[in-house]
Design an enzyme around this catalytic site. Structure first.
Site, PDB file in Angstrom:
ATOM      1  CG  HIS A  43      33.259 -20.277 -84.642  1.00 28.16           C
ATOM      2  ND1 HIS A  43      32.192 -19.431 -84.886  1.00 28.16           N
ATOM      3  CD2 HIS A  43      34.231 -19.927 -85.542  1.00 28.16           C
ATOM      4  CE1 HIS A  43      32.501 -18.625 -85.888  1.00 28.16           C
ATOM      5  NE2 HIS A  43      33.730 -18.896 -86.309  1.00 28.16           N
ATOM      6  CG  HIS A 129      39.307 -13.788 -82.947  1.00 25.99           C
ATOM      7  ND1 HIS A 129      40.109 -14.033 -84.055  1.00 25.99           N
ATOM      8  CD2 HIS A 129      38.113 -13.382 -83.437  1.00 25.99           C
ATOM      9  CE1 HIS A 129      39.415 -13.782 -85.152  1.00 25.99           C
ATOM     10  NE2 HIS A 129      38.197 -13.387 -84.811  1.00 25.99           N
TER      11      HIS A 129
END
Length: 188
Positions: A43, A129
């Site tokens: 995620h 990220h």
């Protein structure tokens, strides 16, 4: 429920998750980390909330629902791998995303809404990220050239961002993130 930890995030599409899973498997032999993230846990975090009362979670759902109802869906590009921490013994191995004004603005709105609810959030600059692994486990340093070579070969992967998810963390199971609420973004 107060001992549970929560966070809001952008999930990956099935295709993007599969590509990152393949990258992860390919690199596991090359780069040695203590724990690798389960593909269903990939995620992009928007806000880490930590522990929360039922009331705070309920208010958060209302505010995030209001944001998602008018925020348009958008595309993101995964564009390479990198690390956080000491270069020779990094604490996080990640896949990066191409700079996206849509993602930055969404994160800012989510962050503000969560602060209004009363959450104390990380004040560091946002660095989107996808965590792939944690904690370098070798005595010898990471060979950064292996990651650089892989980045050249891997190319760019694009995926649609169509929702946000409120996750609850379960440290004693794998995958460890459970979707508590989903918030669909407005169509493009």
């Amino acid at each position: 429920m107060a001992d549970a930890h929560y966070f809001l995030a952008v999930p990956l599409s099935d295709d993007a998750r599969t590509i990152l899973s393949d990258w992860r498997e390919e690199l596991k032999e090359e780069v040695s980390f203590k724990s690798w993230v389960h593909p269903l846990d990939f995620h992009i975090t928007l806000a880490f909330l930590g522990s929360a009362s039922e009331k705070a979670i309920s208010l958060t759902k209302e505010k995030i629902g209001a944001i998602s109802s008018f925020y348009p869906a958008f595309q993101l590009e995964i564009n390479g791998l990198g690390t956080f921490g000491k270069q020779e013994s990094p604490r996080v191995f990640w896949a990066g995303v191409q700079h996206s004004e849509a993602l930055i603005k969404l994160q800012k709105k989510v962050h503000e809404a969560c602060k209004e609810v009363g959450f104390s959030l990380d004040s560091r600059p946002y660095s989107p990220h996808i965590t792939l692994a944690r904690r370098w486990k070798e005595k010898s340093p990471l060979d950064v050239k292996k990651i650089q070579t892989f980045n050249i070969q891997a190319g760019v992967t694009s995926f649609p961002v169509q929702e946000m998810i409120l996750y609850q963390t379960h440290l004693n199971r794998t995958p460890k993130y459970e979707a508590i609420s989903r918030f669909s973004l407005m169509g493009e």
